[in-house]
Design a protein around this motif. Structure first.
Motif, PDB file in Angstrom:
ATOM      1  N   LEU A  37      85.910  40.050  38.964  1.00 43.86           N
ATOM      2  CA  LEU A  37      85.775  41.509  38.958  1.00 43.86           C
ATOM      3  C   LEU A  37      87.054  42.120  39.522  1.00 43.86           C
ATOM      4  CD1 LEU A  37      82.212  41.604  40.550  1.00 43.86           C
ATOM      5  CD2 LEU A  37      82.774  41.701  38.107  1.00 43.86           C
ATOM      6  N   TYR A  38      87.478  43.254  38.939  1.00 42.97           N
ATOM      7  CA  TYR A  38      88.700  43.911  39.424  1.00 42.97           C
ATOM      8  C   TYR A  38      88.553  45.426  39.345  1.00 42.97           C
ATOM      9  CZ  TYR A  38      93.540  45.000  40.318  1.00 42.97           C
ATOM     10  OH  TYR A  38      94.681  45.508  40.884  1.00 42.97           O
ATOM     11  N   VAL A  39      88.974  46.085  40.419  1.00 43.08           N
ATOM     12  CA  VAL A  39      88.937  47.550  40.484  1.00 43.08           C
ATOM     13  C   VAL A  39      90.359  48.073  40.350  1.00 43.08           C
ATOM     14  CG1 VAL A  39      88.481  49.506  42.007  1.00 43.08           C
ATOM     15  CG2 VAL A  39      86.885  47.574  41.934  1.00 43.08           C
ATOM     16  N   SER A  40      90.599  48.864  39.327  1.00 42.09           N
ATOM     17  CA  SER A  40      91.955  49.344  39.038  1.00 42.09           C
ATOM     18  C   SER A  40      92.233  50.705  39.664  1.00 42.09           C
ATOM     19  CB  SER A  40      92.181  49.388  37.530  1.00 42.09           C
ATOM     20  OG  SER A  40      91.193  50.197  36.928  1.00 42.09           O
ATOM     21  N   HIS A  41      91.524  51.033  40.723  1.00 44.70           N
ATOM     22  CA  HIS A  41      91.726  52.291  41.442  1.00 44.70           C
ATOM     23  C   HIS A  41      92.251  51.991  42.850  1.00 44.70           C
ATOM     24  CE1 HIS A  41      89.385  54.102  38.226  1.00 44.70           C
ATOM     25  NE2 HIS A  41      88.467  53.173  38.425  1.00 44.70           N
ATOM     26  N   THR A  42      92.891  52.981  43.473  1.00 47.96           N
ATOM     27  CA  THR A  42      93.461  52.751  44.811  1.00 47.96           C
ATOM     28  C   THR A  42      92.611  53.361  45.926  1.00 47.96           C
ATOM     29  OG1 THR A  42      94.841  54.718  44.604  1.00 47.96           O
ATOM     30  CG2 THR A  42      95.818  52.633  43.909  1.00 47.96           C
ATOM     31  N   MET A  47      82.386  45.008  46.327  1.00 48.02           N
ATOM     32  CA  MET A  47      81.780  44.254  47.422  1.00 48.02           C
ATOM     33  C   MET A  47      80.547  43.504  46.931  1.00 48.02           C
ATOM     34  SD  MET A  47      80.027  45.831  50.882  1.00 48.02           S
ATOM     35  CE  MET A  47      78.542  46.381  49.999  1.00 48.02           C
ATOM     36  N   ALA A  87      89.543  51.275  50.947  1.00 45.44           N
ATOM     37  CA  ALA A  87      89.757  50.401  49.786  1.00 45.44           C
ATOM     38  C   ALA A  87      90.474  49.125  50.221  1.00 45.44           C
ATOM     39  CB  ALA A  87      90.556  51.130  48.711  1.00 45.44           C
ATOM     40  N   ALA A  88      91.429  49.254  51.156  1.00 42.27           N
ATOM     41  CA  ALA A  88      92.151  48.077  51.655  1.00 42.27           C
ATOM     42  C   ALA A  88      91.192  47.126  52.375  1.00 42.27           C
ATOM     43  CB  ALA A  88      93.270  48.505  52.599  1.00 42.27           C
ATOM     44  N   LEU A  89      90.224  47.680  53.107  1.00 39.76           N
ATOM     45  CA  LEU A  89      89.273  46.838  53.840  1.00 39.76           C
ATOM     46  C   LEU A  89      88.252  46.184  52.904  1.00 39.76           C
ATOM     47  CD1 LEU A  89      88.623  49.105  56.962  1.00 39.76           C
ATOM     48  CD2 LEU A  89      89.938  46.975  56.891  1.00 39.76           C
ATOM     49  N   THR A  92      90.014  44.832  46.256  1.00 43.03           N
ATOM     50  CA  THR A  92      89.939  45.284  44.872  1.00 43.03           C
ATOM     51  C   THR A  92      89.373  44.236  43.928  1.00 43.03           C
ATOM     52  OG1 THR A  92      92.194  44.528  44.498  1.00 43.03           O
ATOM     53  CG2 THR A  92      91.924  46.833  45.114  1.00 43.03           C
ATOM     54  N   ALA A  93      89.091  43.043  44.438  1.00 43.91           N
ATOM     55  CA  ALA A  93      88.638  41.981  43.538  1.00 43.91           C
ATOM     56  C   ALA A  93      87.495  41.173  44.144  1.00 43.91           C
ATOM     57  CB  ALA A  93      89.799  41.052  43.204  1.00 43.91           C
ATOM     58  N   ALA A  95      84.967  37.432  42.982  1.00 41.63           N
ATOM     59  CA  ALA A  95      84.760  36.350  42.014  1.00 41.63           C
ATOM     60  C   ALA A  95      83.448  35.664  42.345  1.00 41.63           C
ATOM     61  CB  ALA A  95      85.916  35.353  42.080  1.00 41.63           C
ATOM     62  N   GLN A 125      86.588  46.370  35.976  1.00 39.25           N
ATOM     63  CA  GLN A 125      86.989  45.380  34.977  1.00 39.25           C
ATOM     64  C   GLN A 125      86.249  44.067  35.245  1.00 39.25           C
ATOM     65  OE1 GLN A 125      91.270  45.491  35.705  1.00 39.25           O
ATOM     66  NE2 GLN A 125      91.585  46.460  33.731  1.00 39.25           N
TER      67      GLN A 125
ATOM     68  N   MET B  47      97.730  42.800  49.869  1.00 34.98           N
ATOM     69  CA  MET B  47      96.875  43.949  49.588  1.00 34.98           C
ATOM     70  C   MET B  47      97.323  44.637  48.298  1.00 34.98           C
ATOM     71  SD  MET B  47      96.528  47.428  51.893  1.00 34.98           S
ATOM     72  CE  MET B  47      98.124  48.084  51.295  1.00 34.98           C
ATOM     73  N   ASN B  49      97.162  48.300  46.651  1.00 36.11           N
ATOM     74  CA  ASN B  49      96.844  49.698  46.975  1.00 36.11           C
ATOM     75  C   ASN B  49      97.917  50.600  46.360  1.00 36.11           C
ATOM     76  OD1 ASN B  49      95.868  52.129  48.557  1.00 36.11           O
ATOM     77  ND2 ASN B  49      94.652  50.527  49.550  1.00 36.11           N
ATOM     78  N   LEU B  89      91.330  40.708  58.201  1.00 35.50           N
ATOM     79  CA  LEU B  89      90.818  41.915  57.532  1.00 35.50           C
ATOM     80  C   LEU B  89      91.497  42.149  56.183  1.00 35.50           C
ATOM     81  CD1 LEU B  89      90.572  44.350  60.594  1.00 35.50           C
ATOM     82  CD2 LEU B  89      88.674  43.267  59.370  1.00 35.50           C
ATOM     83  N   PHE B  97      94.278  40.881  36.759  1.00 35.09           N
ATOM     84  CA  PHE B  97      94.187  40.430  35.373  1.00 35.09           C
ATOM     85  C   PHE B  97      95.511  40.669  34.636  1.00 35.09           C
ATOM     86  CE2 PHE B  97      89.377  41.593  35.463  1.00 35.09           C
ATOM     87  CZ  PHE B  97      89.150  40.544  36.322  1.00 35.09           C
ATOM     88  N   TRP B 105      96.262  46.701  35.243  1.00 32.49           N
ATOM     89  CA  TRP B 105      95.663  47.332  36.418  1.00 32.49           C
ATOM     90  C   TRP B 105      95.875  48.832  36.395  1.00 32.49           C
ATOM     91  CZ3 TRP B 105      99.153  45.676  41.131  1.00 32.49           C
ATOM     92  CH2 TRP B 105     100.477  45.900  40.827  1.00 32.49           C
ATOM     93  N   GLY B 106      95.667  49.477  37.553  1.00 32.18           N
ATOM     94  CA  GLY B 106      95.775  50.927  37.629  1.00 32.18           C
ATOM     95  C   GLY B 106      97.220  51.394  37.712  1.00 32.18           C
ATOM     96  N   GLN B 109      98.574  51.481  41.224  1.00 27.93           N
ATOM     97  CA  GLN B 109      98.457  50.279  42.055  1.00 27.93           C
ATOM     98  C   GLN B 109      99.763  49.519  42.227  1.00 27.93           C
ATOM     99  OE1 GLN B 109      94.996  48.313  40.142  1.00 27.93           O
ATOM    100  NE2 GLN B 109      93.921  48.668  42.059  1.00 27.93           N
TER     101      GLN B 109
END
Lengths: 132, 132, 132
Positions: A37-42, A47, A87-89, A92-93, A95, A125, B47, B49, B89, B97, B105-106, B109
């Motif tokens: 899984l991947y999040v393409s936002h900042t 989770m 978002a850093a904590l 973004t991914a 598995a 994603q 990270m 971001n 952390l 990907f 990605w974004g 990012q």
């Protein structure tokens, strides 16, 4: 590669996308592998945590808001520095293993898209990789 | 497997390595896959971001320093227990990907090597796995 | 896919499983690839950090307990909301590169199963994927 569209409604909101990811895994028709899984936002993350009791996600939302207060003398001028920190904590991914054609994980586990700067239109994603 | 050498200049410093990773992905000449990143240090992390406004990375650096204060009655005698906590952390790995031969990605990012006990000479491991 | 069984003895306890994972990697007999780790619990996580000095893990345990206090007006009625929050911060997965048949990482790095709601019987999933 597939995408899940998500519409968030609050500034900090964990959206349960478990059923949608599980459906993609089932439709992929593979026996064993990994679901990435991947999040393409900042200002968002992903989770894995308990989704049986929705209060757990609420408690974690509040915890993130406490760990990164909205106002703390940030430099970033857009007013969402705290969203980037959360978002850093969260990361973004993620598995998860796949076995017997299904997500091979804990019975209480679910997948949450973590919105930290909503409401917005977002996407997650999903990439399913077979072992064979 | 490739390595990116990084020279950090401050104790806590997020170094933007986006262009260097993107170059490795392009040079790999694969169509689709996953770009895996790994940090082989115990007081550093990686990270994903925003890297458009450098203030975002500064705000996140400060947030990590607040979350793990330098002095808090730690046991570890080397004076960098807080650096280990920040690395825990941030996390030691990331995965992005690849599609059409590029990072998929974004647009905002970027990839940051997260130094928590600098200045030092560091390295980021990069492993590009093709889907085919 | 292999599993490592873990018996924890304290509420928050980082258990060093480095030797057991390294053994699985060696026994897999692959040359290069990735060792994926996954925690199928919602109040536990996995972390890569220093394992040479056990005080480091103790300091990180204490830091997580400070970041998510046991009582903070949570909604979740089971009394372990803080455990879920710590699991969210630690993360449920990790990935380490394999080269020359061994974990290809830092000399001070170790793998910790992160218990946040012990004592319990736990398990860590290990999936070793070859590049070939």
């Amino acid at each position: 590669m597939a995408e899940i569209a998500i519409k968030t409604e609050r500034r900090t909101q964990f959206v349960d996308v478990t059923a949608r990811v599980a459906r993609l895994v089932k439709d992929a028709g593979i026996r064993s592998g990994i679901c990435h899984l991947y999040v393409s936002h900042t200002t968002a993350g992903v989770m894995i945590n308990e989704h049986d009791d929705p209060d757990v996600a609420c408690d974690i939302e509040m915890a993130f808001d406490r760990l990164a207060p909205r106002d703390a003398g940030y430099r970033h001028a857009e007013g969402n520095a705290d969203s980037h920190i959360k978002a850093a904590l969260a990361g973004t991914a993620a598995a998860i293993f796949i076995a017997d054609g299904q997500l091979d994980w804990g019975r209480w586990q679910g997948i949450f898209f973590c919105e930290f700067d909503g409401p917005r239109e977002r996407r997650l994603q999903v990439k399913i990789v077979s072992d064979e």
